[in-house]
Design a protein around this motif. Structure first.
Motif, PDB file in Angstrom:
ATOM      1  N   HIS A   1      40.974  28.849  13.162  1.00 25.29           N
ATOM      2  CA  HIS A   1      39.729  29.229  12.488  1.00 25.29           C
ATOM      3  C   HIS A   1      39.519  28.454  11.188  1.00 25.29           C
ATOM      4  O   HIS A   1      38.412  28.027  10.877  1.00 25.29           O
ATOM      5  N   GLU A   2      40.594  28.245  10.429  1.00 23.73           N
ATOM      6  CA  GLU A   2      40.426  27.590   9.123  1.00 23.73           C
ATOM      7  C   GLU A   2      40.047  26.115   9.240  1.00 23.73           C
ATOM      8  O   GLU A   2      39.603  25.507   8.282  1.00 23.73           O
ATOM      9  N   LEU A   3      40.221  25.510  10.434  1.00 18.95           N
ATOM     10  CA  LEU A   3      39.852  24.110  10.627  1.00 18.95           C
ATOM     11  C   LEU A   3      38.436  23.953  11.190  1.00 18.95           C
ATOM     12  O   LEU A   3      37.911  22.860  11.248  1.00 18.95           O
ATOM     13  N   LYS A   4      37.838  25.045  11.644  1.00 16.76           N
ATOM     14  CA  LYS A   4      36.506  24.953  12.226  1.00 16.76           C
ATOM     15  C   LYS A   4      35.483  24.675  11.134  1.00 16.76           C
ATOM     16  O   LYS A   4      35.497  25.317  10.094  1.00 16.76           O
ATOM     17  N   PRO A   5      34.573  23.717  11.398  1.00 22.56           N
ATOM     18  CA  PRO A   5      33.551  23.456  10.389  1.00 22.56           C
ATOM     19  C   PRO A   5      32.556  24.608  10.294  1.00 22.56           C
ATOM     20  O   PRO A   5      32.370  25.363  11.242  1.00 22.56           O
ATOM     21  N   VAL A   6      31.923  24.707   9.149  1.00 17.23           N
ATOM     22  CA  VAL A   6      30.833  25.651   8.966  1.00 17.23           C
ATOM     23  C   VAL A   6      29.597  24.994   9.577  1.00 17.23           C
ATOM     24  O   VAL A   6      29.233  23.878   9.208  1.00 17.23           O
ATOM     25  N   VAL A   7      28.976  25.655  10.535  1.00 16.55           N
ATOM     26  CA  VAL A   7      27.751  25.159  11.152  1.00 16.55           C
ATOM     27  C   VAL A   7      26.593  25.909  10.498  1.00 16.55           C
ATOM     28  O   VAL A   7      26.641  27.125  10.361  1.00 16.55           O
ATOM     29  N   TYR A   8      25.582  25.165  10.087  1.00 18.31           N
ATOM     30  CA  TYR A   8      24.463  25.807   9.411  1.00 18.31           C
ATOM     31  C   TYR A   8      23.157  25.125   9.778  1.00 18.31           C
ATOM     32  O   TYR A   8      23.133  24.043  10.332  1.00 18.31           O
ATOM     33  N   ARG A   9      22.081  25.835   9.464  1.00 22.13           N
ATOM     34  CA  ARG A   9      20.755  25.246   9.657  1.00 22.13           C
ATOM     35  C   ARG A   9      19.985  25.404   8.359  1.00 22.13           C
ATOM     36  O   ARG A   9      20.288  26.270   7.539  1.00 22.13           O
ATOM     37  N   ILE A  10      19.000  24.554   8.206  1.00 23.15           N
ATOM     38  CA  ILE A  10      18.082  24.643   7.084  1.00 23.15           C
ATOM     39  C   ILE A  10      16.729  25.043   7.654  1.00 23.15           C
ATOM     40  O   ILE A  10      16.140  24.304   8.451  1.00 23.15           O
ATOM     41  N   ARG A  11      16.287  26.218   7.289  1.00 23.88           N
ATOM     42  CA  ARG A  11      14.964  26.694   7.701  1.00 23.88           C
ATOM     43  C   ARG A  11      13.955  26.099   6.723  1.00 23.88           C
ATOM     44  O   ARG A  11      13.970  26.390   5.541  1.00 23.88           O
ATOM     45  N   ILE A  12      13.091  25.225   7.214  1.00 18.59           N
ATOM     46  CA  ILE A  12      12.171  24.459   6.368  1.00 18.59           C
ATOM     47  C   ILE A  12      11.008  25.324   5.910  1.00 18.59           C
ATOM     48  O   ILE A  12      10.338  25.961   6.718  1.00 18.59           O
ATOM     49  N   LYS A  13      10.775  25.318   4.595  1.00 21.64           N
ATOM     50  CA  LYS A  13       9.673  26.088   4.013  1.00 21.64           C
ATOM     51  C   LYS A  13       8.513  25.185   3.604  1.00 21.64           C
ATOM     52  O   LYS A  13       7.364  25.581   3.662  1.00 21.64           O
ATOM     53  N   GLU A  14       8.832  23.990   3.151  1.00 22.35           N
ATOM     54  CA  GLU A  14       7.819  23.076   2.635  1.00 22.35           C
ATOM     55  C   GLU A  14       8.343  21.661   2.818  1.00 22.35           C
ATOM     56  O   GLU A  14       9.543  21.431   2.733  1.00 22.35           O
ATOM     57  N   ARG A  15       7.435  20.715   3.077  1.00 18.07           N
ATOM     58  CA  ARG A  15       7.880  19.338   3.225  1.00 18.07           C
ATOM     59  C   ARG A  15       6.758  18.381   2.845  1.00 18.07           C
ATOM     60  O   ARG A  15       5.579  18.733   2.921  1.00 18.07           O
ATOM     61  N   THR A  16       7.153  17.194   2.432  1.00 14.79           N
ATOM     62  CA  THR A  16       6.198  16.173   2.039  1.00 14.79           C
ATOM     63  C   THR A  16       6.792  14.807   2.367  1.00 14.79           C
ATOM     64  O   THR A  16       8.013  14.666   2.453  1.00 14.79           O
TER      65      THR A  16
ATOM     66  N   MET B   1       0.837  -1.175   0.000  1.00 11.36           N
ATOM     67  CA  MET B   1       0.000   0.000   0.000  1.00 11.36           C
ATOM     68  C   MET B   1       0.889   1.248   0.000  1.00 11.36           C
ATOM     69  O   MET B   1       1.802   1.375   0.806  1.00 11.36           O
ATOM     70  N   LEU B   2       0.630   2.152  -0.907  1.00  9.75           N
ATOM     71  CA  LEU B   2       1.333   3.431  -0.956  1.00  9.75           C
ATOM     72  C   LEU B   2       0.515   4.474  -0.211  1.00  9.75           C
ATOM     73  O   LEU B   2      -0.707   4.397  -0.182  1.00  9.75           O
ATOM     74  N   GLY B   3       1.201   5.455   0.399  1.00  5.87           N
ATOM     75  CA  GLY B   3       0.460   6.479   1.110  1.00  5.87           C
ATOM     76  C   GLY B   3       1.272   7.733   1.339  1.00  5.87           C
ATOM     77  O   GLY B   3       2.456   7.816   1.009  1.00  5.87           O
ATOM     78  N   VAL B   4       0.616   8.718   1.929  1.00  8.60           N
ATOM     79  CA  VAL B   4       1.219  10.004   2.262  1.00  8.60           C
ATOM     80  C   VAL B   4       1.446  10.043   3.765  1.00  8.60           C
ATOM     81  O   VAL B   4       0.550   9.708   4.542  1.00  8.60           O
ATOM     82  N   LEU B   5       2.637  10.436   4.184  1.00  7.94           N
ATOM     83  CA  LEU B   5       2.948  10.542   5.613  1.00  7.94           C
ATOM     84  C   LEU B   5       2.239  11.751   6.227  1.00  7.94           C
ATOM     85  O   LEU B   5       2.189  12.829   5.624  1.00  7.94           O
ATOM     86  N   SER B   6       1.748  11.583   7.437  1.00  4.43           N
ATOM     87  CA  SER B   6       1.157  12.697   8.181  1.00  4.43           C
ATOM     88  C   SER B   6       2.272  13.628   8.656  1.00  4.43           C
ATOM     89  O   SER B   6       3.460  13.257   8.650  1.00  4.43           O
ATOM     90  N   GLU B   7       1.911  14.826   9.094  1.00  6.88           N
ATOM     91  CA  GLU B   7       2.900  15.764   9.648  1.00  6.88           C
ATOM     92  C   GLU B   7       3.632  15.121  10.829  1.00  6.88           C
ATOM     93  O   GLU B   7       4.845  15.275  10.979  1.00  6.88           O
TER      94      GLU B   7
END
Length: 156
Positions: free
Chosen positions: A131-146, A1-7
């Motif tokens: 400083h050059e060895l420090k990783p870049v820390v980032y976030r993804i601000r979610i706009k849309e999801r499915t 059965m295929l389906g859509v995930l709820s939030e």
């Protein structure tokens, strides 16, 4: 059965996962690469050494992200989301974002490639890391999801 995930199911899949694939586009080419992440209910937190994906996301911060949980060819869940790359540069905010990410990745015993040891060292001794060895820390601000799923009717 295929389906859509709820939030709620989308949240559960994002919270239980630790590796997804990020897709970015610089106007000329598309680049898709796996990244370790943590989800806090609002956005994804990740880190990376400076390289192709960071350069591409700085140029065009609109990204696509995908996470799967696959038990078999007939038993899987998949989430795709679209969002915006935001670099975390404020030192205090960066520290707490990295602490959240490290805690989450350690809890689920993420792969060595997730960079937990290096981030743990930086959290313990932030002023000793060049400083050059420090990783870049980032976030993804979610706009849309499915989310989608398939469940075999014979699975127990």
């Amino acid at each position: 059965m295929l389906g859509v995930l709820s939030e709620e199911n989308i949240d559960q899949l994002l919270e239980s996962g630790s590796t997804g694939r990020i897709g970015c586009y610089d106007g000329e080419k598309v680049y898709i690469v796996p990244v370790s992440y943590a989800y806090n209910g609002t956005y994804l937190v990740a880190h990376s050494a400076e390289g192709m994906k960071i350069k591409m996301m700085r140029k065009n911060p609109e990204i696509c992200f995908q996470v799967d949980h696959i038990e078999s060819g007939r038993n899987w869940q998949s989430v795709v989301l679209w969002g915006k790359y935001e670099e975390v540069t404020d030192p205090k905010e960066r520290y707490y974002a990295m602490k959240f990410l490290v805690g989450r990745l350690m809890h689920i015993q993420a792969s060595e490639t997730a960079g937990v040891q290096g981030m743990s060292r930086e959290l313990a001794n932030p002023d000793e890391q060049p400083h050059e060895l420090k990783p870049v820390v980032y976030r993804i601000r979610i706009k849309e999801r499915t989310g989608r799923f398939e469940k075999d009717g014979h699975a127990h």
